[in-house]
Design a protein around this motif. Sequence first.
Motif, PDB file in Angstrom:
ATOM      1  N   GLY A  62      -9.507   0.205   3.216  1.00 42.00           N
ATOM      2  CA  GLY A  62      -9.257  -1.243   3.674  1.00 42.00           C
ATOM      3  C   GLY A  62      -9.114  -2.243   2.583  1.00 42.00           C
ATOM      4  N   MET A  63      -8.657  -3.171   2.392  1.00 46.06           N
ATOM      5  CA  MET A  63      -7.580  -4.617   2.248  1.00 46.06           C
ATOM      6  C   MET A  63      -8.353  -5.945   1.785  1.00 46.06           C
ATOM      7  SD  MET A  63      -4.948  -5.035   4.728  1.00 46.06           S
ATOM      8  CE  MET A  63      -3.698  -4.815   3.859  1.00 46.06           C
ATOM      9  N   THR A  64      -7.770  -6.772   0.945  1.00 46.47           N
ATOM     10  CA  THR A  64      -8.112  -7.494   0.477  1.00 46.47           C
ATOM     11  C   THR A  64      -8.300  -9.222   1.670  1.00 46.47           C
ATOM     12  OG1 THR A  64      -7.753  -7.681  -1.138  1.00 46.47           O
ATOM     13  CG2 THR A  64      -8.022  -9.545  -0.279  1.00 46.47           C
ATOM     14  N   GLU A  65      -6.676  -7.900   3.099  1.00 40.82           N
ATOM     15  CA  GLU A  65      -6.704  -9.835   3.604  1.00 40.82           C
ATOM     16  C   GLU A  65      -8.112  -9.041   5.011  1.00 40.82           C
ATOM     17  OE1 GLU A  65      -4.716  -7.895   2.055  1.00 40.82           O
ATOM     18  OE2 GLU A  65      -3.166  -8.316   2.045  1.00 40.82           O
ATOM     19  N   THR A  66      -8.622  -7.763   4.951  1.00 38.38           N
ATOM     20  CA  THR A  66     -10.113  -7.988   6.171  1.00 38.38           C
ATOM     21  C   THR A  66     -10.707  -7.964   5.415  1.00 38.38           C
ATOM     22  OG1 THR A  66      -9.431  -5.519   5.567  1.00 38.38           O
ATOM     23  CG2 THR A  66      -7.921  -5.966   7.113  1.00 38.38           C
ATOM     24  N   GLY A  92       1.506   5.923   3.048  1.00 39.74           N
ATOM     25  CA  GLY A  92       1.829   5.641   2.183  1.00 39.74           C
ATOM     26  C   GLY A  92       2.134   4.012   2.280  1.00 39.74           C
ATOM     27  N   ARG A  93       2.754   3.050   1.928  1.00 35.04           N
ATOM     28  CA  ARG A  93       3.201   1.950   2.039  1.00 35.04           C
ATOM     29  C   ARG A  93       4.219   1.257   2.930  1.00 35.04           C
ATOM     30  NH1 ARG A  93      -0.230  -2.176  -1.638  1.00 35.04           N
ATOM     31  NH2 ARG A  93      -1.505  -0.961  -2.992  1.00 35.04           N
ATOM     32  N   ALA A  94       4.290   0.694   3.604  1.00 38.53           N
ATOM     33  CA  ALA A  94       5.905   0.616   4.375  1.00 38.53           C
ATOM     34  C   ALA A  94       7.382   0.252   2.969  1.00 38.53           C
ATOM     35  CB  ALA A  94       5.772  -0.597   5.222  1.00 38.53           C
TER      36      ALA A  94
HETATM   37 MG    MG Z   1      -1.527  -5.586  -0.121  1.00 40.43          MG
END
Ligand code: MG
Length: 489
Positions: A293-297, A384-386
Amino acid sequence: MRDWLAVRRAATPDTLALLDATTDDRRTYADLDDAVEEVAGKLQALGVNAGDAVGVVMETRPAYVELLWAVQRLGATLVPFNARLTPAELIDQRTTIDPAVLVTDRDHEETAVDAGGRTPVVSVDEPTLAETRWLDATTPQTVESVGVSLSDTAAVLFTSGTTGEPTAIRVTARNVLASAVASAFRLGVVPDDRWLLCLPMYHMGGLSIPIRTMVYGTTTVLHGEFDPGPILRTLRERSITGVSLVPTMLERLLDAGPVDDSLRFALVGGGPTSAELAQRALAAGVPIHPTYGMTETASQITTATPRDVEAAPDSVGRPLVGTDLAILDGAGSRLDRGEQGEIAVSGWTVSPGPVSESSRRTDEWFRTGDVGYRDEKGRLYVTGRASELIVTGGENVVPGDVRAAILAHPAVEDAAVVGLTDAEWGERVGALVVTTEPVSKGTLRSFLEERLAGFKLPRTVAFADALPRTHSGTVDREVVRDQLREAER
Ligand code: MG
Ligand code: ATP
């Protein structure tokens, strides 16, 4: 819509809304609603109006939950600041938001006053500094509830700042409500549910707990500070049925002793849960639900059930109802199952965006910046992260793959893998490694040579006692880079 807490009170006034496990302070929905009415009246008397931002600098405590609903009653926006920021960091964030007031408590009063500027600072505890007003000493006014519109910004939350400076994200009433409903379809709700809140309320995973239990008419049990022994006791003595944790918390709980079997779910997210940890939790009887999950969702995107964990221990499961997932390539085209690319999300939980930008288009995929793939059953794997992708001599290296190989060494406890600027290769792979006993670079290298293609092998390796972390507990990759460069000198 009518004010949510007022609706909840009308439905279940005598149900326990909040229980503070440390002080045994308890409030029914009727008690909470009365307290919220008073706090809303006080905030209004201090000049807070609909549309204003109310900044908060506190750790999790019952007064925080009262503020959450008092702010909604006024049609204002809650802005939880990370309570561990230094005054200088807080000044930056306060300037971005420009709140009408800054609400704090005894433990954070000094920081809030230092960072407050011309913003009035109000404390929920008796103040010790002359600049601070005491909320309790303010005479409340009668509040006329403005009601809730689904497109209202319910809160502005800062991301953890793992990839750069924290970003202030608008989270709407629709986002949090959709998240509460979708989460219930994955986890289930029973009337006697008690969700333990031991996360900070200035991150989405913590803030969402009292919102959800209010929507469901169940109970939030607060346990402000995370200390494994007392948490285990609270789980047992307070008949906790659900808990949200970050992976390190779960690890510390498992180390500390058996977890009570009243638990229906343990949501574990915010960062990767290793397959090993997930299996260890299952073996210990903990109903682990690895979550991405993330803040933006507004928190959960996907959540795995214990059955998913049995079949695929390194997966984060399938998307919640109302959330759609796609894996995109660099040009924005959808990739097939099994192919790795950027994870994109659409649905009702997706935020309209940062406060610094105009609202995003809701008919477009929201690109998470995370890299992953889905298996043939639709389960998601986050790799991972882009922005962390290392491009070395034209080859792509996913740091998570290298990290997994390093972690496979029995003497390795933790590791961070980053790209370092390299004159010859563009970037080279660097690894900061934490071990339980001394390991030589040569031994580690031979171990990795059996597991990784040559271009993936770390060119720069250094050892540390612990990985450097941000305020939110995520690995601070910039500091990792600095330490690796330092070690090379
Ligand atoms: Mg982020
Ligand atoms: P910033 O956006 O400021 O760089 P951040 O992305 O760490 O910080 P958060 O919104 O708190 O801020 O964290 C969400 C991110 O955490 C996700 O985008 C993802 O990278 C990571 N994450 C969350 N859950 C998982 C998980 N189960 N596995 C792997 N990564 C995860």
